[in-house]
Design a protein around this motif. Structure first.
Motif, PDB file in Angstrom:
ATOM      1  N   PRO A 103      42.467  15.877 -51.866  1.00 16.49           N
ATOM      2  CA  PRO A 103      43.920  15.704 -51.799  1.00 16.49           C
ATOM      3  C   PRO A 103      44.362  14.561 -50.890  1.00 16.49           C
ATOM      4  O   PRO A 103      45.561  14.287 -50.793  1.00 16.49           O
ATOM      5  CB  PRO A 103      44.393  17.048 -51.236  1.00 16.49           C
ATOM      6  CG  PRO A 103      43.267  17.500 -50.362  1.00 16.49           C
ATOM      7  CD  PRO A 103      42.013  17.034 -51.054  1.00 16.49           C
ATOM      8  N   VAL A 104      43.414  13.885 -50.226  1.00 14.38           N
ATOM      9  CA  VAL A 104      43.823  12.874 -49.246  1.00 14.38           C
ATOM     10  C   VAL A 104      44.017  11.492 -49.873  1.00 14.38           C
ATOM     11  O   VAL A 104      44.515  10.585 -49.223  1.00 14.38           O
ATOM     12  CB  VAL A 104      42.811  12.785 -48.076  1.00 14.38           C
ATOM     13  CG1 VAL A 104      42.613  14.161 -47.448  1.00 14.38           C
ATOM     14  CG2 VAL A 104      41.482  12.200 -48.530  1.00 14.38           C
ATOM     15  N   PHE A 105      43.649  11.324 -51.143  1.00 17.56           N
ATOM     16  CA  PHE A 105      43.815  10.022 -51.786  1.00 17.56           C
ATOM     17  C   PHE A 105      45.290   9.755 -52.080  1.00 17.56           C
ATOM     18  O   PHE A 105      46.019  10.615 -52.563  1.00 17.56           O
ATOM     19  CB  PHE A 105      43.044   9.952 -53.107  1.00 17.56           C
ATOM     20  CG  PHE A 105      41.560   9.867 -52.955  1.00 17.56           C
ATOM     21  CD1 PHE A 105      40.976   8.842 -52.223  1.00 17.56           C
ATOM     22  CD2 PHE A 105      40.737  10.801 -53.558  1.00 17.56           C
ATOM     23  CE1 PHE A 105      39.598   8.752 -52.096  1.00 17.56           C
ATOM     24  CE2 PHE A 105      39.358  10.721 -53.439  1.00 17.56           C
ATOM     25  CZ  PHE A 105      38.790   9.698 -52.701  1.00 17.56           C
ATOM     26  N   THR A 106      45.717   8.539 -51.799  1.00 13.53           N
ATOM     27  CA  THR A 106      47.039   8.094 -52.224  1.00 13.53           C
ATOM     28  C   THR A 106      46.928   7.486 -53.621  1.00 13.53           C
ATOM     29  O   THR A 106      45.831   7.243 -54.132  1.00 13.53           O
ATOM     30  CB  THR A 106      47.593   7.036 -51.263  1.00 13.53           C
ATOM     31  OG1 THR A 106      46.758   5.854 -51.340  1.00 13.53           O
ATOM     32  CG2 THR A 106      47.619   7.553 -49.829  1.00 13.53           C
ATOM     33  N   ASP A 107      48.081   7.208 -54.243  1.00 15.24           N
ATOM     34  CA  ASP A 107      48.057   6.530 -55.539  1.00 15.24           C
ATOM     35  C   ASP A 107      47.392   5.159 -55.429  1.00 15.24           C
ATOM     36  O   ASP A 107      46.721   4.709 -56.365  1.00 15.24           O
ATOM     37  CB  ASP A 107      49.479   6.378 -56.090  1.00 15.24           C
ATOM     38  CG  ASP A 107      49.904   7.601 -56.895  1.00 15.24           C
ATOM     39  OD1 ASP A 107      49.118   8.560 -56.987  1.00 15.24           O
ATOM     40  OD2 ASP A 107      51.033   7.587 -57.428  1.00 15.24           O
ATOM     41  N   SER A 139      39.439  19.577 -49.044  1.00 15.56           N
ATOM     42  CA  SER A 139      40.007  19.729 -47.704  1.00 15.56           C
ATOM     43  C   SER A 139      40.923  18.566 -47.323  1.00 15.56           C
ATOM     44  O   SER A 139      40.587  17.403 -47.523  1.00 15.56           O
ATOM     45  CB  SER A 139      38.880  19.832 -46.669  1.00 15.56           C
ATOM     46  OG  SER A 139      39.417  19.907 -45.364  1.00 15.56           O
ATOM     47  N   ALA A 140      42.049  18.921 -46.733  1.00 15.05           N
ATOM     48  CA  ALA A 140      42.949  17.905 -46.186  1.00 15.05           C
ATOM     49  C   ALA A 140      42.465  17.399 -44.840  1.00 15.05           C
ATOM     50  O   ALA A 140      43.051  16.461 -44.276  1.00 15.05           O
ATOM     51  CB  ALA A 140      44.354  18.483 -46.041  1.00 15.05           C
ATOM     52  N   ALA A 141      41.390  18.006 -44.313  1.00 13.82           N
ATOM     53  CA  ALA A 141      40.857  17.582 -43.009  1.00 13.82           C
ATOM     54  C   ALA A 141      39.994  16.339 -43.114  1.00 13.82           C
ATOM     55  O   ALA A 141      39.631  15.743 -42.091  1.00 13.82           O
ATOM     56  CB  ALA A 141      40.044  18.728 -42.393  1.00 13.82           C
ATOM     57  N   LEU A 142      39.649  15.919 -44.304  1.00 12.05           N
ATOM     58  CA  LEU A 142      38.803  14.736 -44.476  1.00 12.05           C
ATOM     59  C   LEU A 142      39.618  13.476 -44.204  1.00 12.05           C
ATOM     60  O   LEU A 142      40.657  13.260 -44.821  1.00 12.05           O
ATOM     61  CB  LEU A 142      38.260  14.695 -45.904  1.00 12.05           C
ATOM     62  CG  LEU A 142      37.217  13.622 -46.228  1.00 12.05           C
ATOM     63  CD1 LEU A 142      35.937  13.867 -45.436  1.00 12.05           C
ATOM     64  CD2 LEU A 142      36.928  13.596 -47.719  1.00 12.05           C
ATOM     65  N   PRO A 143      39.183  12.625 -43.300  1.00 12.91           N
ATOM     66  CA  PRO A 143      39.937  11.382 -43.029  1.00 12.91           C
ATOM     67  C   PRO A 143      39.964  10.495 -44.274  1.00 12.91           C
ATOM     68  O   PRO A 143      38.956  10.370 -44.985  1.00 12.91           O
ATOM     69  CB  PRO A 143      39.137  10.723 -41.894  1.00 12.91           C
ATOM     70  CG  PRO A 143      38.310  11.811 -41.311  1.00 12.91           C
ATOM     71  CD  PRO A 143      38.008  12.754 -42.423  1.00 12.91           C
ATOM     72  N   PRO A 144      41.085   9.862 -44.572  1.00 12.98           N
ATOM     73  CA  PRO A 144      41.167   9.015 -45.772  1.00 12.98           C
ATOM     74  C   PRO A 144      40.118   7.909 -45.812  1.00 12.98           C
ATOM     75  O   PRO A 144      39.608   7.595 -46.889  1.00 12.98           O
ATOM     76  CB  PRO A 144      42.594   8.442 -45.687  1.00 12.98           C
ATOM     77  CG  PRO A 144      43.366   9.472 -44.938  1.00 12.98           C
ATOM     78  CD  PRO A 144      42.404  10.024 -43.925  1.00 12.98           C
ATOM     79  N   ASP A 145      39.788   7.316 -44.659  1.00 12.64           N
ATOM     80  CA  ASP A 145      38.796   6.244 -44.690  1.00 12.64           C
ATOM     81  C   ASP A 145      37.419   6.771 -45.078  1.00 12.64           C
ATOM     82  O   ASP A 145      36.648   6.103 -45.773  1.00 12.64           O
ATOM     83  CB  ASP A 145      38.724   5.528 -43.335  1.00 12.64           C
ATOM     84  CG  ASP A 145      38.266   6.437 -42.203  1.00 12.64           C
ATOM     85  OD1 ASP A 145      38.980   7.419 -41.902  1.00 12.64           O
ATOM     86  OD2 ASP A 145      37.184   6.176 -41.621  1.00 12.64           O
ATOM     87  N   ALA A 193      33.957   7.701 -51.975  1.00  8.81           N
ATOM     88  CA  ALA A 193      34.309   7.395 -53.367  1.00  8.81           C
ATOM     89  C   ALA A 193      33.526   6.200 -53.895  1.00  8.81           C
ATOM     90  O   ALA A 193      33.369   6.048 -55.118  1.00  8.81           O
ATOM     91  CB  ALA A 193      35.812   7.137 -53.487  1.00  8.81           C
ATOM     92  N   ARG A 194      33.043   5.337 -53.004  1.00  8.05           N
ATOM     93  CA  ARG A 194      32.259   4.164 -53.416  1.00  8.05           C
ATOM     94  C   ARG A 194      30.754   4.444 -53.369  1.00  8.05           C
ATOM     95  O   ARG A 194      29.954   3.559 -53.646  1.00  8.05           O
ATOM     96  CB  ARG A 194      32.596   2.971 -52.514  1.00  8.05           C
ATOM     97  CG  ARG A 194      34.048   2.530 -52.613  1.00  8.05           C
ATOM     98  CD  ARG A 194      34.277   1.221 -51.873  1.00  8.05           C
ATOM     99  NE  ARG A 194      34.039   1.353 -50.443  1.00  8.05           N
ATOM    100  CZ  ARG A 194      34.982   1.695 -49.559  1.00  8.05           C
ATOM    101  NH1 ARG A 194      36.218   1.939 -49.967  1.00  8.05           N
ATOM    102  NH2 ARG A 194      34.685   1.779 -48.269  1.00  8.05           N
TER     103      ARG A 194
END
Length: 377
Positions: A102-106, A75-81, A87-88
């Motif tokens: 899909p919200v992770f940047t490089d 989901s693109a609705a997940l806030p990046p933070d 992820a940790r």
């Protein structure tokens, strides 16, 4: 938050915050995440939803955090933070998010590769899309199985330099070499190098699927550089880019006078034209005019400009004249018959090929005759 409340009862919300067991809170979390993912939210509602997701990401129960990660992994609705916090987390929570979100940047993915360890690196390697920046980091830092997974991922972009580094690091790894060989597209230099490193099965795959590099495979199979290159032109020349093909041969010092003579004698005029143009540094259209000039000067001048030996000029002249005197007949095996007649005409000209080249051309005639007999049997 009217939209969310319409899908969740007061009991659901209380259960999310104060549920007595992780199972109860996980169920409430799953329902709320599905609502956030699917509902059309105003800016204010979205901010409230993000705050609720942050509460879920901090829940002490792994089951609740996993419900969040699994439900919103695509989901693109997940806030990046929140995504980076998950992820940790422990692997049962982090891997679904790392693999798909899909919200992770490089920059986010680079940090995961840097500190995440092999398991998280593997999740990155298998993502639905990877940039060349991330694949370069994986090749530099990740272990063999992770690099093999990234190379096997055709949605991962690789630079030529990165693929060469993969071959440098894992030259003895069958897993990595196979993954590289089976990529949909390979830079020519990588495919050429690869055929020296792999077994017969992978060589056959490269020959079939990476046309411009296949001559190196043929070299290894029959042990004859120029003969292999002409075999490649026979097999794939019509589908390949002749300009790129001859430019590559020139770059690796394979565009020899003998090669041009054999190609011409076998009727590969387009290859001959582009090869002479490449050696002469003259545009193809001008080279074409000089080669096919009815007078005696054009071909001689362009051959001199290309640095071809003067002693071979008569042979090149005979080949061009033979080509002009023949036509395709339009029947079955048209190309094979044309090439056989071309070789016959060339071999019987006053100035023909060297003994080695003549033996090669005669062998090609025998092979062509054998193929026709086999087809008619």
């Amino acid at each position: 938050m009217a939209t969310t409340r319409a899908a969740l009862t007061d009991s659901d919300i209380r259960m999310l915050v104060k549920g007595a067991t992780p199972d109860e809170r996980a169920l409430a979390a799953h329902k709320l995440c599905r609502t956030i993912d699917r509902a059309a939210l105003s800016d204010e509602e979205r901010q409230i939803a993000h705050d609720i997701l942050r509460v879920m990401a901090a829940d002490a129960a792994e089951l609740v955090r996993r419900a969040l990660a699994v439900t919103l992994k695509n989901s693109a609705a997940l806030p990046p933070d929140v995504a980076n916090r998950l992820a940790r987390d422990v692997e049962s929570v982090s891997l679904p998010i790392i693999s798909f979100s899909p919200v992770f940047t490089d920059t986010d993915l680079a940090e995961i590769v840097r500190v995440g360890g092999p398991v998280r690196q593997m999740a990155v390697a298998k993502r639905p899309k990877l940039s060349s920046r991330i694949t370069a980091m994986l090749v530099d830092q990740a272990p063999e199985d992770v690099v093999a997974a990234a190379c096997a991922n055709d949605n991962a972009r690789f630079s030529e330099v990165t693929l060469q580094k993969a071959l440098d690091r894992f030259a003895k790894s069958e897993e990595v070499l196979q993954a590289v060989a089976y990529r949909t597209a390979l830079p020519l230099s990588v495919a050429e190098r690869l055929v020296d490193m792999v077994g017969d099965q992978l060589r056959d795959h490269i020959l079939t699927n990476h046309g411009l590099s296949a001559e190196r495979t043929l070299e290894l199979i029959i042990g004859a550089k120029e003969r292999a290159t002409i075999d490649l032109v026979d097999q794939a020349g019509r589908a390949a880019d002749p300009k790129a093909f001859v430019a590559h041969l020139h770059k690796v010092d394979r565009l020899s006078p003998s090669l041009l003579l054999r190609a011409l004698a076998h009727g590969h005029m387009t290859f001959f034209e582009w090869a002479v143009a490449e050696l002469a540094g003259v545009p193809h259209h001008r080279t074409w005019l000089m080669i096919h000039d009815a007078g005696p000067l054009g071909l001689k001048a362009i051959c001199e400009r290309a640095g071809l030996p003067p002693r071979l000029y008569s042979a090149f002249r005979a080949g061009v004249d033979a080509f002009h005197s023949l036509e395709f007949d339009g029947g079955a095996q048209d190309r094979e018959r044309f090439q056989e007649r071309m070789i016959q005409r060339f071999l019987t000209s006053p100035q023909n090929a060297s003994r080695e080249d003549a033996d090669y051309l005669l062998e090609r005639m025998d092979r062509g005759a054998n193929r026709r007999r086999a087809k008619s049997a």
